[in-house]
Design a protein around this motif. Sequence first.
Motif, PDB file in Angstrom:
ATOM      1  N   SER A 254       0.816  -1.211   0.000  1.00  0.00           N
ATOM      2  CA  SER A 254       0.000   0.000   0.000  1.00  0.00           C
ATOM      3  C   SER A 254       0.850   1.263   0.000  1.00  0.00           C
ATOM      4  O   SER A 254       0.400   2.324  -0.430  1.00  0.00           O
ATOM      5  CB  SER A 254      -0.921   0.004   1.218  1.00  0.00           C
ATOM      6  N   GLY A 255       2.088   1.162   0.528  1.00  0.00           N
ATOM      7  CA  GLY A 255       2.928   2.331   0.712  1.00  0.00           C
ATOM      8  C   GLY A 255       2.702   3.038   2.023  1.00  0.00           C
ATOM      9  O   GLY A 255       3.382   4.013   2.335  1.00  0.00           O
ATOM     10  N   ASP A 256       1.740   2.546   2.830  1.00  0.00           N
ATOM     11  CA  ASP A 256       1.410   3.189   4.101  1.00  0.00           C
ATOM     12  C   ASP A 256       2.436   2.917   5.198  1.00  0.00           C
ATOM     13  O   ASP A 256       2.659   3.763   6.060  1.00  0.00           O
ATOM     14  CB  ASP A 256       0.049   2.723   4.607  1.00  0.00           C
ATOM     15  N   ARG A 257       3.013   1.722   5.174  1.00  0.00           N
ATOM     16  CA  ARG A 257       3.855   1.290   6.290  1.00  0.00           C
ATOM     17  C   ARG A 257       5.201   0.781   5.788  1.00  0.00           C
ATOM     18  O   ARG A 257       5.295   0.228   4.687  1.00  0.00           O
ATOM     19  CB  ARG A 257       3.148   0.178   7.082  1.00  0.00           C
ATOM     20  N   MET A 258       6.213   0.942   6.652  1.00  0.00           N
ATOM     21  CA  MET A 258       7.544   0.446   6.341  1.00  0.00           C
ATOM     22  C   MET A 258       8.121  -0.244   7.565  1.00  0.00           C
ATOM     23  O   MET A 258       7.749   0.049   8.700  1.00  0.00           O
ATOM     24  CB  MET A 258       8.448   1.575   5.860  1.00  0.00           C
ATOM     25  N   GLU A 259       9.048  -1.145   7.299  1.00  0.00           N
ATOM     26  CA  GLU A 259       9.683  -1.918   8.363  1.00  0.00           C
ATOM     27  C   GLU A 259      11.190  -1.883   8.179  1.00  0.00           C
ATOM     28  O   GLU A 259      11.696  -2.078   7.065  1.00  0.00           O
ATOM     29  CB  GLU A 259       9.191  -3.367   8.316  1.00  0.00           C
ATOM     30  N   LEU A 260      11.900  -1.613   9.268  1.00  0.00           N
ATOM     31  CA  LEU A 260      13.357  -1.564   9.207  1.00  0.00           C
ATOM     32  C   LEU A 260      13.908  -2.950   8.898  1.00  0.00           C
ATOM     33  O   LEU A 260      13.573  -3.921   9.577  1.00  0.00           O
ATOM     34  CB  LEU A 260      13.921  -1.037  10.526  1.00  0.00           C
ATOM     35  N   VAL A 261      14.760  -3.054   7.875  1.00  0.00           N
ATOM     36  CA  VAL A 261      15.398  -4.308   7.506  1.00  0.00           C
ATOM     37  C   VAL A 261      16.762  -4.411   8.168  1.00  0.00           C
ATOM     38  O   VAL A 261      17.044  -5.356   8.905  1.00  0.00           O
ATOM     39  CB  VAL A 261      15.526  -4.436   5.974  1.00  0.00           C
ATOM     40  N   THR A 262      17.624  -3.412   7.912  1.00  0.00           N
ATOM     41  CA  THR A 262      18.968  -3.422   8.493  1.00  0.00           C
ATOM     42  C   THR A 262      19.629  -2.076   8.249  1.00  0.00           C
ATOM     43  O   THR A 262      19.106  -1.233   7.506  1.00  0.00           O
ATOM     44  CB  THR A 262      19.830  -4.544   7.880  1.00  0.00           C
ATOM     45  N   THR A 263      20.781  -1.883   8.888  1.00  0.00           N
ATOM     46  CA  THR A 263      21.629  -0.728   8.580  1.00  0.00           C
ATOM     47  C   THR A 263      22.958  -1.237   8.050  1.00  0.00           C
ATOM     48  O   THR A 263      23.447  -2.298   8.460  1.00  0.00           O
ATOM     49  CB  THR A 263      21.862   0.160   9.814  1.00  0.00           C
ATOM     50  N   THR A 264      23.562  -0.462   7.154  1.00  0.00           N
ATOM     51  CA  THR A 264      24.814  -0.804   6.493  1.00  0.00           C
ATOM     52  C   THR A 264      25.780   0.354   6.649  1.00  0.00           C
ATOM     53  O   THR A 264      25.382   1.514   6.445  1.00  0.00           O
ATOM     54  CB  THR A 264      24.562  -1.052   4.987  1.00  0.00           C
ATOM     55  N   PRO A 265      27.051   0.128   7.011  1.00  0.00           N
ATOM     56  CA  PRO A 265      28.009   1.233   7.091  1.00  0.00           C
ATOM     57  C   PRO A 265      28.067   2.011   5.781  1.00  0.00           C
ATOM     58  O   PRO A 265      28.044   1.425   4.684  1.00  0.00           O
ATOM     59  CB  PRO A 265      29.338   0.524   7.380  1.00  0.00           C
ATOM     60  N   CYS A 266      28.135   3.340   5.889  1.00  0.00           N
ATOM     61  CA  CYS A 266      28.068   4.196   4.701  1.00  0.00           C
ATOM     62  C   CYS A 266      29.383   4.280   3.950  1.00  0.00           C
ATOM     63  O   CYS A 266      29.449   4.920   2.892  1.00  0.00           O
ATOM     64  CB  CYS A 266      27.593   5.597   5.086  1.00  0.00           C
ATOM     65  N   GLY A 267      30.447   3.679   4.491  1.00  0.00           N
ATOM     66  CA  GLY A 267      31.741   3.700   3.817  1.00  0.00           C
ATOM     67  C   GLY A 267      32.599   4.889   4.168  1.00  0.00           C
ATOM     68  O   GLY A 267      33.716   5.026   3.661  1.00  0.00           O
ATOM     69  N   GLY A 268      32.111   5.767   5.038  1.00  0.00           N
ATOM     70  CA  GLY A 268      32.875   6.943   5.430  1.00  0.00           C
ATOM     71  C   GLY A 268      32.232   7.583   6.649  1.00  0.00           C
ATOM     72  O   GLY A 268      31.609   6.913   7.471  1.00  0.00           O
ATOM     73  N   HIS A 269      32.345   8.901   6.746  1.00  0.00           N
ATOM     74  CA  HIS A 269      31.851   9.624   7.920  1.00  0.00           C
ATOM     75  C   HIS A 269      30.967  10.782   7.472  1.00  0.00           C
ATOM     76  O   HIS A 269      31.346  11.565   6.601  1.00  0.00           O
ATOM     77  CB  HIS A 269      33.038  10.143   8.729  1.00  0.00           C
ATOM     78  N   TRP A 270      29.761  10.852   8.073  1.00  0.00           N
ATOM     79  CA  TRP A 270      28.817  11.953   7.910  1.00  0.00           C
ATOM     80  C   TRP A 270      28.216  11.971   6.503  1.00  0.00           C
ATOM     81  O   TRP A 270      28.435  12.895   5.723  1.00  0.00           O
ATOM     82  CB  TRP A 270      29.494  13.285   8.234  1.00  0.00           C
ATOM     83  N   PRO A 271      27.380  10.974   6.173  1.00  0.00           N
ATOM     84  CA  PRO A 271      26.771  10.917   4.840  1.00  0.00           C
ATOM     85  C   PRO A 271      25.708  12.002   4.676  1.00  0.00           C
ATOM     86  O   PRO A 271      24.570  11.849   5.117  1.00  0.00           O
ATOM     87  CB  PRO A 271      26.165   9.515   4.790  1.00  0.00           C
ATOM     88  N   ARG A 272      26.062  13.087   4.019  1.00  0.00           N
ATOM     89  CA  ARG A 272      25.167  14.238   3.886  1.00  0.00           C
ATOM     90  C   ARG A 272      24.089  14.008   2.834  1.00  0.00           C
ATOM     91  O   ARG A 272      23.005  14.583   2.904  1.00  0.00           O
ATOM     92  CB  ARG A 272      25.975  15.493   3.539  1.00  0.00           C
ATOM     93  N   ASP A 273      24.391  13.162   1.850  1.00  0.00           N
ATOM     94  CA  ASP A 273      23.426  12.949   0.778  1.00  0.00           C
ATOM     95  C   ASP A 273      23.482  11.488   0.346  1.00  0.00           C
ATOM     96  O   ASP A 273      24.494  10.808   0.516  1.00  0.00           O
ATOM     97  CB  ASP A 273      23.743  13.860  -0.403  1.00  0.00           C
ATOM     98  N   LEU A 274      22.374  11.030  -0.216  1.00  0.00           N
ATOM     99  CA  LEU A 274      22.252   9.667  -0.728  1.00  0.00           C
ATOM    100  C   LEU A 274      21.502   9.760  -2.047  1.00  0.00           C
ATOM    101  O   LEU A 274      20.430  10.375  -2.116  1.00  0.00           O
ATOM    102  CB  LEU A 274      21.498   8.790   0.269  1.00  0.00           C
ATOM    103  N   THR A 275      22.072   9.152  -3.098  1.00  0.00           N
ATOM    104  CA  THR A 275      21.513   9.285  -4.441  1.00  0.00           C
ATOM    105  C   THR A 275      21.372   7.916  -5.082  1.00  0.00           C
ATOM    106  O   THR A 275      22.296   7.094  -5.022  1.00  0.00           O
ATOM    107  CB  THR A 275      22.437  10.150  -5.322  1.00  0.00           C
TER     108      THR A 275
END
Length: 344
Positions: free
Chosen positions: A276-297
């Motif tokens: 439906s797009g109404d709800r979301m569930e956390l799957v996991t977190t992954t290291p961003c490869g560096g420090h302070w990820p200001r943007d994600l594309t």
Amino acid sequence: MGATGSGRRAYIGSFTSAGGAGITVADVDDETGALGIRNSTDVVVNPSYLTLAPGGRILYAVSETDDGAVAALDVTQDPPSLLGEPVRVRGAAPTHLALAGGQLLTANYGSGSVTALPVLADGRLGEPASVLRHEGSGPHPERQRGPHAHAVTPDPSGGWLLAVDLGIDAVQVHALPGPRPHREVRLRPGSGPRHLAFHPRGDHAYVVNELDPTITACRWDAASGVLEPLGETRVLPDRTDAETYPAEVVVSGDGRFVWAANRGHDSITTLALDASGDRMELVTTTPCGGHWPRDLTLDPSGRRLYASNERSGDITWFGIDPSTGVPHRGGSVPAPAASCVVFG
């Protein structure tokens, strides 16, 4: 021209005041996702956010300074060259910009306002046609003393502009063309909404909150311009104590996954959306490869994510598992004080 198997370019924004190169041009390898740096230009001060015009020949950049400005650049030149002088937005610290209805719109964080500038026939920018100032405050003693517009996002129908304001915990819905104020949508006090992304169907929007690490799912009605908050989902596991400031939200092209970039925790969160797009569930977190990820594309193919890690000074790219949505690191390239990347 370009990297192996591709003529595509990427453009990296950065903070020149923190040692960034300005706007960096890179070739994109379609097979691996790797970025190969070509050149850079520092003709714009603090070009922290970028957007390409349709056709990919003109790049627009904010100049995130106290006397904020925007600039148009011709990217058929190597390196890109200015199309006229930068134009003042009559607002402080523009952090985000978008094209809609023949105008360039900016979110001015420092002054809590949205500026509309006409785009001329040759791609140059005219003087501001309007400046809409937000009003209000929030409960955070330092970050919410007044309005802080952080993002401007046109809806998929092209009839509306949604301006996300961290300082007043609200999304301002403006009608286009204009923009003309339509309604204010209040979110939870102290959440600090930062950016917004639409579901590919255009019937939902997801707001990432900076001051409390959550995403607010909202139903969107383009016929009436009504945004309806449905609920929040945390972007970190409950056991996580890290001080975290989410920066960006991205939705997959098939509408199955949402990703968030988390500064402080230095991770990318993967969340699974229901049908439906109404709800979301956390799957996991992954290291961003560096420090302070200001943007994600998300790249144009929808197969890779690129994290702009501001404080470690790199762009890291990730392949995406098509069944789980979980990103896996592919590589990185140095990019001092990186703040965003966009694709031509």
